[in-house]
Design a protein around this motif. Structure first.
Motif, PDB file in Angstrom:
ATOM      1  N   UNK A 115       0.923  -1.124  -0.009  1.00 30.27           N
ATOM      2  CA  UNK A 115       0.078  -0.159  -0.068  1.00 30.27           C
ATOM      3  C   UNK A 115       0.796   1.178   0.055  1.00 30.27           C
ATOM      4  N   UNK A 116       0.308   2.295  -0.208  1.00 28.20           N
ATOM      5  CA  UNK A 116       0.899   3.507  -0.523  1.00 28.20           C
ATOM      6  C   UNK A 116       1.574   3.939   1.086  1.00 28.20           C
ATOM      7  N   UNK A 117       0.927   3.485   2.286  1.00 29.64           N
ATOM      8  CA  UNK A 117       1.401   3.922   3.604  1.00 29.64           C
ATOM      9  C   UNK A 117       2.819   2.832   3.933  1.00 29.64           C
ATOM     10  N   UNK A 118       2.420   1.628   3.216  1.00 30.61           N
ATOM     11  CA  UNK A 118       3.448   0.822   3.500  1.00 30.61           C
ATOM     12  C   UNK A 118       5.058   1.046   2.914  1.00 30.61           C
ATOM     13  N   UNK A 119       4.696   1.439   1.422  1.00 23.03           N
ATOM     14  CA  UNK A 119       5.856   2.293   0.942  1.00 23.03           C
ATOM     15  C   UNK A 119       6.632   3.425   1.487  1.00 23.03           C
ATOM     16  N   UNK A 120       5.899   4.083   2.141  1.00 20.24           N
ATOM     17  CA  UNK A 120       6.427   5.312   2.681  1.00 20.24           C
ATOM     18  C   UNK A 120       7.160   4.624   4.096  1.00 20.24           C
ATOM     19  N   UNK A 121       6.386   3.803   4.750  1.00 20.27           N
ATOM     20  CA  UNK A 121       6.974   3.317   5.965  1.00 20.27           C
ATOM     21  C   UNK A 121       8.373   2.492   5.653  1.00 20.27           C
ATOM     22  N   UNK A 122       8.329   1.856   4.579  1.00 22.49           N
ATOM     23  CA  UNK A 122       9.452   0.918   4.064  1.00 22.49           C
ATOM     24  C   UNK A 122      10.694   1.782   3.833  1.00 22.49           C
ATOM     25  N   UNK A 123      10.416   2.822   3.032  1.00 23.55           N
ATOM     26  CA  UNK A 123      11.418   3.757   2.770  1.00 23.55           C
ATOM     27  C   UNK A 123      11.854   4.715   4.129  1.00 23.55           C
ATOM     28  N   UNK A 124      10.785   4.866   4.828  1.00 25.05           N
ATOM     29  CA  UNK A 124      11.322   5.684   6.208  1.00 25.05           C
ATOM     30  C   UNK A 124      12.198   4.870   7.084  1.00 25.05           C
ATOM     31  N   UNK A 125      11.767   3.463   7.280  1.00 24.57           N
ATOM     32  CA  UNK A 125      12.733   2.459   8.069  1.00 24.57           C
ATOM     33  C   UNK A 125      14.082   2.533   7.369  1.00 24.57           C
ATOM     34  N   UNK A 126      14.067   2.332   6.093  1.00 25.31           N
ATOM     35  CA  UNK A 126      15.434   2.195   5.565  1.00 25.31           C
ATOM     36  C   UNK A 126      16.419   3.154   5.556  1.00 25.31           C
ATOM     37  N   UNK A 127      15.664   4.360   5.245  1.00 25.86           N
ATOM     38  CA  UNK A 127      16.504   5.638   5.672  1.00 25.86           C
ATOM     39  C   UNK A 127      16.947   5.960   6.906  1.00 25.86           C
ATOM     40  N   UNK A 128      15.972   5.611   7.972  1.00 25.19           N
ATOM     41  CA  UNK A 128      16.359   5.773   9.354  1.00 25.19           C
ATOM     42  C   UNK A 128      17.723   4.756   9.663  1.00 25.19           C
ATOM     43  N   UNK A 129      17.735   3.848   9.524  1.00 22.93           N
ATOM     44  CA  UNK A 129      18.579   2.579   9.431  1.00 22.93           C
ATOM     45  C   UNK A 129      19.697   3.143   9.175  1.00 22.93           C
ATOM     46  N   UNK A 130      19.876   3.426   7.847  1.00 20.77           N
ATOM     47  CA  UNK A 130      21.053   3.894   7.285  1.00 20.77           C
ATOM     48  C   UNK A 130      21.722   5.024   7.820  1.00 20.77           C
ATOM     49  N   UNK A 131      20.684   6.266   8.140  1.00 24.04           N
ATOM     50  CA  UNK A 131      21.185   7.375   8.875  1.00 24.04           C
ATOM     51  C   UNK A 131      21.816   7.118  10.241  1.00 24.04           C
ATOM     52  N   UNK A 132      21.099   6.169  11.056  1.00 20.20           N
ATOM     53  CA  UNK A 132      21.678   5.719  12.411  1.00 20.20           C
ATOM     54  C   UNK A 132      23.332   5.148  12.096  1.00 20.20           C
ATOM     55  N   UNK A 133      23.154   4.306  10.977  1.00 19.64           N
ATOM     56  CA  UNK A 133      24.618   3.831  10.820  1.00 19.64           C
ATOM     57  C   UNK A 133      25.743   4.763  10.584  1.00 19.64           C
ATOM     58  N   UNK A 134      25.313   5.480   9.594  1.00 20.18           N
ATOM     59  CA  UNK A 134      26.246   6.730   9.191  1.00 20.18           C
ATOM     60  C   UNK A 134      26.560   7.434  10.610  1.00 20.18           C
ATOM     61  N   UNK A 135      25.644   7.998  11.136  1.00 18.64           N
ATOM     62  CA  UNK A 135      25.750   8.708  12.362  1.00 18.64           C
ATOM     63  C   UNK A 135      26.841   8.197  13.307  1.00 18.64           C
ATOM     64  N   UNK A 136      26.560   6.827  13.615  1.00 21.88           N
ATOM     65  CA  UNK A 136      27.526   6.275  14.556  1.00 21.88           C
ATOM     66  C   UNK A 136      28.856   6.209  14.180  1.00 21.88           C
ATOM     67  N   UNK A 137      28.993   5.719  12.849  1.00 17.36           N
ATOM     68  CA  UNK A 137      30.345   5.561  12.208  1.00 17.36           C
ATOM     69  C   UNK A 137      31.137   6.959  12.305  1.00 17.36           C
ATOM     70  N   UNK A 138      30.246   7.898  12.057  1.00 14.82           N
ATOM     71  CA  UNK A 138      31.129   9.567  12.152  1.00 14.82           C
ATOM     72  C   UNK A 138      31.269   9.747  13.559  1.00 14.82           C
ATOM     73  N   UNK A 139      30.454   9.490  14.626  1.00 15.56           N
ATOM     74  CA  UNK A 139      30.618   9.868  15.923  1.00 15.56           C
ATOM     75  C   UNK A 139      31.836   9.002  16.537  1.00 15.56           C
ATOM     76  N   UNK A 140      31.847   7.595  15.977  1.00 19.52           N
ATOM     77  CA  UNK A 140      33.010   6.832  16.609  1.00 19.52           C
ATOM     78  C   UNK A 140      34.307   7.310  16.088  1.00 19.52           C
ATOM     79  N   UNK A 141      34.485   7.881  14.913  1.00 24.16           N
ATOM     80  CA  UNK A 141      35.622   8.175  14.433  1.00 24.16           C
ATOM     81  C   UNK A 141      35.924   9.540  14.783  1.00 24.16           C
ATOM     82  N   UNK A 142      35.004  10.404  15.079  1.00 27.35           N
ATOM     83  CA  UNK A 142      35.429  11.784  15.648  1.00 27.35           C
ATOM     84  C   UNK A 142      35.743  11.616  17.277  1.00 27.35           C
ATOM     85  N   UNK A 143      35.262  10.493  17.840  1.00 31.41           N
ATOM     86  CA  UNK A 143      35.861  10.349  19.370  1.00 31.41           C
ATOM     87  C   UNK A 143      37.090   9.372  19.375  1.00 31.41           C
ATOM     88  N   UNK A 144      36.915   8.346  18.696  1.00 28.49           N
ATOM     89  CA  UNK A 144      37.894   7.475  18.824  1.00 28.49           C
ATOM     90  C   UNK A 144      39.476   7.592  17.892  1.00 28.49           C
TER      91      UNK A 144
END
Length: 195
Positions: A52-81
């Motif tokens: 459905x349309x709402x499921x498409x939006x939720x799928x892309x939202x979950x994928x983008x949020x997952x990728x954002x958290x990965x990248x943000x964690x790598x950036x913070x890890x590198x900046x501190x460690x």
């Protein structure tokens, strides 16, 4: 006599280690929740063969949020460690690009989801609103494509900003403060405008 640490070694303080540990716990929880949402939607997609349309939006939202958290964690890890790795020419630019891209993706997808639900549940009798309510399922893929293109544009601008030096070596001298501020505003204006 002690040997000085090589540039490859980490120079971790207790504050940095604690911060990275807290961020890691939060990121793992957020990634797990978003991965669960994406897995449930993918299983439903395989079973029903359509989303459905709402499921498409939720799928892309979950994928983008997952990728954002990965990248943000790598950036913070590198900046501190390992902060020296961020000075390598393309690593900082790519981290800024992907972080800006995925951040704006999930912001636009969240806005799309809010708009979708607002149109679906509201009971206005306006002619254009009724037209939107009927045609929303056809509009959603174009809305998602436009959201992705706008997020890509913001990511490109963020990469461009991260690639340029923002202050020259003489900016701390007398009378140069206004010049440095104008240059910073000139670099950041496209990013703020697109956001």
């Amino acid at each position: 006599m002690e040997a000085s640490p090589s540039p490859q070694q980490s120079n971790v303080t207790s504050y940095g280690a604690t911060t990275v540990a807290i961020i890691t716990v939060e990121v793992v929880a957020g990634m797990w929740i978003n991965a669960f949402i994406v897995c449930v939607l993918c299983i439903a997609w395989v079973k029903k063969k359509i989303l459905n349309s709402n499921e498409k939006i939720l799928l892309l939202l979950g994928c983008s949020r997952f990728c954002y958290l990965c990248i943000a964690w790598v950036y913070k890890f590198l900046s501190f460690i390992y902060p020296n790795y961020l000075y390598v020419h393309t690593i900082l630019q790519l981290a800024v690009f992907f972080e800006a891209f995925f951040n704006h993706c999930h912001l636009w997808f969240s806005a799309s989801l809010c708009s979708f639900y607002c149109i679906k549940i509201a009971n206005f009798r306006n002619r254009s609103f009724i037209y939107l309510k009927v045609k929303i399922d056809r509009i959603v893929p174009w809305l998602l494509l436009g959201s992705g293109i706008l997020a890509l544009a913001v990511g490109i601008v963020a990469y461009d900003i991260a690639d340029k030096p923002h202050c020259n070596s003489n900016s701390t001298g007398r009378g140069n403060f206004g010049t440095a501020n104008i240059k910073m505003d000139k670099h950041f204006f496209p990013s703020f405008f697109l956001a």
